[in-house]
Motif scaffolding. Structure first.
Motif, PDB file in Angstrom:
ATOM      1  N   GLU A 209      38.452  47.945  50.409  1.00  0.00           N
ATOM      2  CA  GLU A 209      38.744  46.460  49.786  1.00  0.00           C
ATOM      3  C   GLU A 209      37.562  46.339  49.277  1.00  0.00           C
ATOM      4  N   PHE A 210      37.780  44.860  48.506  1.00  0.00           N
ATOM      5  CA  PHE A 210      36.712  44.138  48.060  1.00  0.00           C
ATOM      6  C   PHE A 210      35.747  43.829  48.896  1.00  0.00           C
TER       7      PHE A 210
ATOM      8  N   GLU B  22      33.470  41.180  49.855  1.00  0.00           N
ATOM      9  CA  GLU B  22      33.547  39.615  49.362  1.00  0.00           C
ATOM     10  C   GLU B  22      32.111  39.313  49.563  1.00  0.00           C
TER      11      GLU B  22
ATOM     12  N   GLU C 233      32.432  45.465  39.081  1.00  0.00           N
ATOM     13  CA  GLU C 233      33.763  45.558  39.626  1.00  0.00           C
ATOM     14  C   GLU C 233      33.802  46.788  40.570  1.00  0.00           C
ATOM     15  N   LYS C 234      33.484  47.641  39.955  1.00  0.00           N
ATOM     16  CA  LYS C 234      33.550  49.061  40.839  1.00  0.00           C
ATOM     17  C   LYS C 234      32.735  49.222  41.891  1.00  0.00           C
TER      18      LYS C 234
ATOM     19  N   ASP D  89      34.615  46.971  44.553  1.00  0.00           N
ATOM     20  CA  ASP D  89      35.790  47.381  44.913  1.00  0.00           C
ATOM     21  C   ASP D  89      36.022  48.788  44.822  1.00  0.00           C
TER      22      ASP D  89
ATOM     23  N   THR E 146      39.070  50.505  45.455  1.00  0.00           N
ATOM     24  CA  THR E 146      40.113  50.888  44.770  1.00  0.00           C
ATOM     25  C   THR E 146      39.967  50.815  43.393  1.00  0.00           C
ATOM     26  N   LYS E 147      39.033  50.264  42.654  1.00  0.00           N
ATOM     27  CA  LYS E 147      38.822  50.316  41.244  1.00  0.00           C
ATOM     28  C   LYS E 147      38.113  51.671  40.680  1.00  0.00           C
TER      29      LYS E 147
END
Length: 311
Positions: free
Chosen positions: A29-30, A32, A58-59, A62, A64-65
């Protein structure tokens, strides 16, 4: 027994079979908490010329990206603490680079790991990472309970220390997740006090562009003036903040034959290193991570420490 529990048990026992020190699992998950820290670090230009750190923001945060459909991040630790170290009157190489390049050694194990998962469970989709993609490995290892990030920004584990590599499998299986452990640095500031270039400018914050490892490995240009007397004979990497850490008194030698150094690495003195030829460099570091800096880079570092920098 649920599939989740069964698969988690299988993963932990496979990590053990392949010789990993430990294995922790987190939900993909991200991250945070890490997002503002990474942003701030990049804004302060603490990555120096490591421009690749600016890519895939972003990757990095996260998984999932990074790996489509991923549900779990499996973090793994692999010991590299050597039985013997270089002689005292030598230019020094960071312990992680004594033997065969860890990327290849651990990648092979992760391939084996994924194969076992596919054989035992069926088709498991995922990717393996060893310090070679935008993965915040220390954050994931800490999140999955393998240790805490110390004041020197390395992962630390009670009764083990920090001389290990971190690797990940990011896969599409739901598993039982581990929880973080508490910080055990306490009031100790040994790593901060010992850093000769003040790269650890405050607890838990490191200016990568001032680190001896950055200068001797990542920096491709001439070394900056003003640090000549601060390298403490490190010609490739630096272990100072780890060497002084009280938790590393628990480090035990690895049992990975591929990490054993070329005998000449342990026996050469400063004069030998100053006179090293390209052929000897290629022989000693044939399959080592030291090849990253190349013969010319190592010579540059040695000349700089000797005060013969031509800047």
């Amino acid at each position: 027994m649920s599939n989740k529990r069964q698969y988690t048990d299988l993963i932990k026992s496979e990590a053990d079979r392949l010789g990993f020190l430990s294995c922790g699992i987190s939900k993909a998950e991200f991250l945070e908490e890490e997002a503002p820290r990474l942003e701030q670090w990049l804004k302060q230009n603490a990555h120096g010329e490591m421009r690749y750190m600016e890519n895939h923001f972003e990757k990095r945060l996260d998984p999932t990206k990074l790996v489509e459909g991923s549900k779990s991040v499996i973090s793994l630790l692999y010991n590299y603490f050597p039985e013997e170290i270089q002689r005292q009157d030598s230019y020094k190489v960071s312990k992680y680079a004594y033997g065969r390049d860890y990327h290849h050694v651990i990648k092979a194990k992760l391939k084996d790991f994924m194969q076992t998962l596919n054989d035992e469970i069926g088709e498991v989709h995922g990717r393996a990472f060893v310090d070679s993609a935008p993965v915040l490995e220390k954050a994931w290892a800490a999140k999955s309970g393998l240790g805490w990030v110390g004041k020197h920004s390395n992962l630390l584990t009670k009764q083990t220390g920090s001389f290990y590599f971190i690797a990940e499998l990011i896969i599409d299986l739901e598993l039982d997740y581990d929880t973080p452990v508490t910080d055990h640095c306490g009031s100790c500031t040994k790593c901060i006090d010992a850093c000769p270039t003040d790269a650890i400018y405050e607890p838990y914050k490191v200016d990568g562009s001032k680190c001896i490892s950055y200068f001797t490995i990542e920096l491709k240009d001439d070394l900056p003036k003003g640090y000549e007397n601060q390298f403490e004979d490190w010609m490739f990497g630096c272990d100072i903040c780890q060497d002084v850490c009280p938790w590393n008194r628990f480090s035990k030698p690895h049992n990975e034959p591929l990490f054993n150094p070329h005998p000449e690495l342990l026996t050469k003195d400063k004069k030998d290193w100053e006179e090293i030829t390209k052929d000897v460099f290629n022989e000693i570091f044939r399959k080592s991570a030291v090849k990253r800096t190349k013969y010319e880079g190592l010579k540059r570092n040695i000349n700089y420490i000797k005060g013969k920098s031509e800047n």
